[in-house]
Write a protein that holds these residues in place. Structure first.
Motif, PDB file in Angstrom:
ATOM      1  N   ASN A 170       0.827  -1.220   0.000  1.00 44.34           N
ATOM      2  CA  ASN A 170       0.000   0.000   0.000  1.00 44.34           C
ATOM      3  C   ASN A 170       0.861   1.269   0.000  1.00 44.34           C
ATOM      4  N   LYS A 171       1.809   1.320  -0.926  1.00 41.87           N
ATOM      5  CA  LYS A 171       2.673   2.478  -1.078  1.00 41.87           C
ATOM      6  C   LYS A 171       2.544   3.049  -2.491  1.00 41.87           C
ATOM      7  N   ARG A 172       3.088   4.242  -2.705  1.00 42.96           N
ATOM      8  CA  ARG A 172       3.037   4.864  -4.029  1.00 42.96           C
ATOM      9  C   ARG A 172       4.324   4.541  -4.778  1.00 42.96           C
ATOM     10  N   PHE A 173       4.182   4.125  -6.016  1.00 44.81           N
ATOM     11  CA  PHE A 173       5.357   3.771  -6.822  1.00 44.81           C
ATOM     12  C   PHE A 173       5.840   4.975  -7.626  1.00 44.81           C
ATOM     13  N   ILE A 174       7.150   5.188  -7.613  1.00 45.43           N
ATOM     14  CA  ILE A 174       7.770   6.244  -8.418  1.00 45.43           C
ATOM     15  C   ILE A 174       8.956   5.649  -9.163  1.00 45.43           C
ATOM     16  N   ASP A 175       9.022   5.924 -10.464  1.00 38.92           N
ATOM     17  CA  ASP A 175      10.169   5.522 -11.270  1.00 38.92           C
ATOM     18  C   ASP A 175      11.077   6.735 -11.425  1.00 38.92           C
ATOM     19  N   LEU A 176      12.324   6.629 -10.975  1.00 39.64           N
ATOM     20  CA  LEU A 176      13.236   7.770 -11.031  1.00 39.64           C
ATOM     21  C   LEU A 176      13.434   8.260 -12.465  1.00 39.64           C
ATOM     22  N   ASP A 177      13.376   7.350 -13.428  1.00 42.03           N
ATOM     23  CA  ASP A 177      13.506   7.747 -14.830  1.00 42.03           C
ATOM     24  C   ASP A 177      12.410   8.732 -15.239  1.00 42.03           C
ATOM     25  N   ASP A 178      11.208   8.537 -14.724  1.00 46.19           N
ATOM     26  CA  ASP A 178      10.098   9.450 -15.033  1.00 46.19           C
ATOM     27  C   ASP A 178      10.376  10.848 -14.481  1.00 46.19           C
ATOM     28  N   VAL A 179      10.961  10.902 -13.288  1.00 43.00           N
ATOM     29  CA  VAL A 179      11.290  12.192 -12.672  1.00 43.00           C
ATOM     30  C   VAL A 179      12.362  12.897 -13.498  1.00 43.00           C
ATOM     31  N   ILE A 180      13.361  12.144 -13.955  1.00 42.50           N
ATOM     32  CA  ILE A 180      14.442  12.713 -14.770  1.00 42.50           C
ATOM     33  C   ILE A 180      13.896  13.239 -16.094  1.00 42.50           C
ATOM     34  N   ARG A 181      13.036  12.464 -16.739  1.00 40.99           N
ATOM     35  CA  ARG A 181      12.465  12.895 -18.025  1.00 40.99           C
ATOM     36  C   ARG A 181      11.650  14.171 -17.864  1.00 40.99           C
ATOM     37  N   ALA A 182      10.886  14.251 -16.786  1.00 42.37           N
ATOM     38  CA  ALA A 182      10.065  15.439 -16.533  1.00 42.37           C
ATOM     39  C   ALA A 182      10.948  16.661 -16.284  1.00 42.37           C
ATOM     40  N   MET A 183      12.029  16.480 -15.527  1.00 37.29           N
ATOM     41  CA  MET A 183      12.951  17.583 -15.253  1.00 37.29           C
ATOM     42  C   MET A 183      13.621  18.058 -16.533  1.00 37.29           C
ATOM     43  N   HIS A 184      14.021  17.121 -17.366  1.00 36.17           N
ATOM     44  CA  HIS A 184      14.665  17.471 -18.635  1.00 36.17           C
ATOM     45  C   HIS A 184      13.695  18.206 -19.558  1.00 36.17           C
ATOM     46  N   ARG A 185      12.469  17.728 -19.618  1.00 34.75           N
ATOM     47  CA  ARG A 185      11.456  18.364 -20.469  1.00 34.75           C
ATOM     48  C   ARG A 185      11.192  19.799 -20.023  1.00 34.75           C
ATOM     49  N   GLU A 186      11.153  19.996 -18.709  1.00 33.68           N
ATOM     50  CA  GLU A 186      10.929  21.337 -18.168  1.00 33.68           C
ATOM     51  C   GLU A 186      12.110  22.257 -18.460  1.00 33.68           C
ATOM     52  N   LEU A 187      13.321  21.702 -18.425  1.00 39.06           N
ATOM     53  CA  LEU A 187      14.530  22.497 -18.637  1.00 39.06           C
ATOM     54  C   LEU A 187      14.802  22.780 -20.111  1.00 39.06           C
ATOM     55  N   LYS A 188      14.651  21.737 -20.950  1.00 39.11           N
ATOM     56  CA  LYS A 188      15.023  21.855 -22.364  1.00 39.11           C
ATOM     57  C   LYS A 188      13.821  21.987 -23.309  1.00 39.11           C
ATOM     58  N   GLY A 189      12.639  21.631 -22.811  1.00 39.95           N
ATOM     59  CA  GLY A 189      11.457  21.728 -23.655  1.00 39.95           C
ATOM     60  C   GLY A 189      11.324  20.607 -24.662  1.00 39.95           C
ATOM     61  N   THR A 190      12.052  19.518 -24.488  1.00 45.44           N
ATOM     62  CA  THR A 190      11.981  18.380 -25.403  1.00 45.44           C
ATOM     63  C   THR A 190      11.604  17.108 -24.652  1.00 45.44           C
ATOM     64  N   ARG A 191      10.833  16.261 -25.307  1.00 48.51           N
ATOM     65  CA  ARG A 191      10.438  14.978 -24.725  1.00 48.51           C
ATOM     66  C   ARG A 191      11.375  13.892 -25.244  1.00 48.51           C
ATOM     67  N   LEU A 192      12.248  13.419 -24.386  1.00 46.44           N
ATOM     68  CA  LEU A 192      13.217  12.404 -24.767  1.00 46.44           C
ATOM     69  C   LEU A 192      13.125  11.199 -23.838  1.00 46.44           C
ATOM     70  N   THR A 193      13.544  10.047 -24.356  1.00 43.90           N
ATOM     71  CA  THR A 193      13.665   8.862 -23.502  1.00 43.90           C
ATOM     72  C   THR A 193      14.940   9.005 -22.677  1.00 43.90           C
ATOM     73  N   ILE A 194      15.070   8.159 -21.669  1.00 40.77           N
ATOM     74  CA  ILE A 194      16.271   8.170 -20.843  1.00 40.77           C
ATOM     75  C   ILE A 194      17.514   7.918 -21.704  1.00 40.77           C
ATOM     76  N   ARG A 195      17.405   6.964 -22.612  1.00 37.79           N
ATOM     77  CA  ARG A 195      18.553   6.661 -23.488  1.00 37.79           C
ATOM     78  C   ARG A 195      18.913   7.859 -24.356  1.00 37.79           C
ATOM     79  N   GLU A 196      17.915   8.551 -24.877  1.00 44.69           N
ATOM     80  CA  GLU A 196      18.159   9.725 -25.715  1.00 44.69           C
ATOM     81  C   GLU A 196      18.792  10.867 -24.919  1.00 44.69           C
ATOM     82  N   ILE A 197      18.339  11.056 -23.680  1.00 42.15           N
ATOM     83  CA  ILE A 197      18.931  12.097 -22.831  1.00 42.15           C
ATOM     84  C   ILE A 197      20.413  11.805 -22.613  1.00 42.15           C
TER      85      ILE A 197
END
Length: 202
Positions: free
Chosen positions: A48-75
């Motif tokens: 009964n916990k909330r799941f978070i994928d660190l990759d999702d957090v990284i992608r969101a941070m990158h999108r906010e910073l660079k304005g592009t939607r990239l996969t982890i591998r692409e970043i």
């Protein structure tokens, strides 16, 4: 022999300086392809916990910073290792204050000392230990990542695997050895180990 093995496992846990996290957070570490995301979702559901994928957090941070939607591998490929590890570290720090979560990290998340320090503060660390042969086969099916030398993939993989396993073992509060079997069985084994550590802390 069974009693000795059980005593050895308990001793390994008690030797850790980091006890069960008061916020109830569980941090999963392990090599890429060890099942951190799929097993993490199962652990979160059962506990009964909330799941978070660190990759999702990284992608969101990158999108906010660079304005592009990239996969982890692409970043990683487009911006380089240094940029990626910095964003990964910032993503870990950003989760400070979260409670009752299960966090699946990337395989290289504990590489930097600062990141290891932040992970320790964030939660109880579980190392999902899977045989290198199984991980290598999974890697080949999904595509060789940029951190692996394509000319000598096996030797490059084994070198990196052994380097990181040393880090994982030193960092983890619990090491859960998993077989290349049913997902449900591996989830149950991880949950049992977590509950066992909780009982030891009481």
């Amino acid at each position: 022999m069974k009693k000795k093995g059980k005593k050895g496992r308990n001793k390994a846990i008690s030797k850790k300086k980091h006890s069960f996290h008061p916020g109830g957070n569980i941090i999963l570490i392990g090599f890429k392809g060890s099942g951190k995301t799929s097993i993490g979702k199962g652990i979160a559901r059962l506990l009964n916990k909330r799941f978070i994928d660190l990759d999702d957090v990284i992608r969101a941070m990158h999108r906010e910073l660079k304005g592009t939607r990239l996969t982890i591998r692409e970043i990683y490929q487009n911006h380089g290792r240094k940029y990626f590890r910095e964003k990964e570290q910032h993503a870990i720090i950003k989760l400070k204050g979260h409670k009752n979560i299960v966090l699946a990290t990337g395989g290289g998340a504990p590489v930097l000392r600062k990141s290891r320090h932040e992970l320790r503060k964030l939660g109880t660390i579980i190392f999902l230990d899977v045989h290198p042969k199984a991980i290598y086969q999974r890697m080949l099916k999904r595509g060789i990542p940029p951190i692996i030398d394509r000319k000598n993939p096996l030797s490059s993989f084994l070198k990196l695997f052994n380097e990181r396993k040393t880090i994982y073992n030193k960092l983890a509060d619990i090491r859960v050895s998993l077989k290349n079997g049913p997902l449900g069985k591996n989830i149950a084994k991880a949950v049992n180990e977590i509950r066992r550590l909780e009982r030891l802390e009481k």
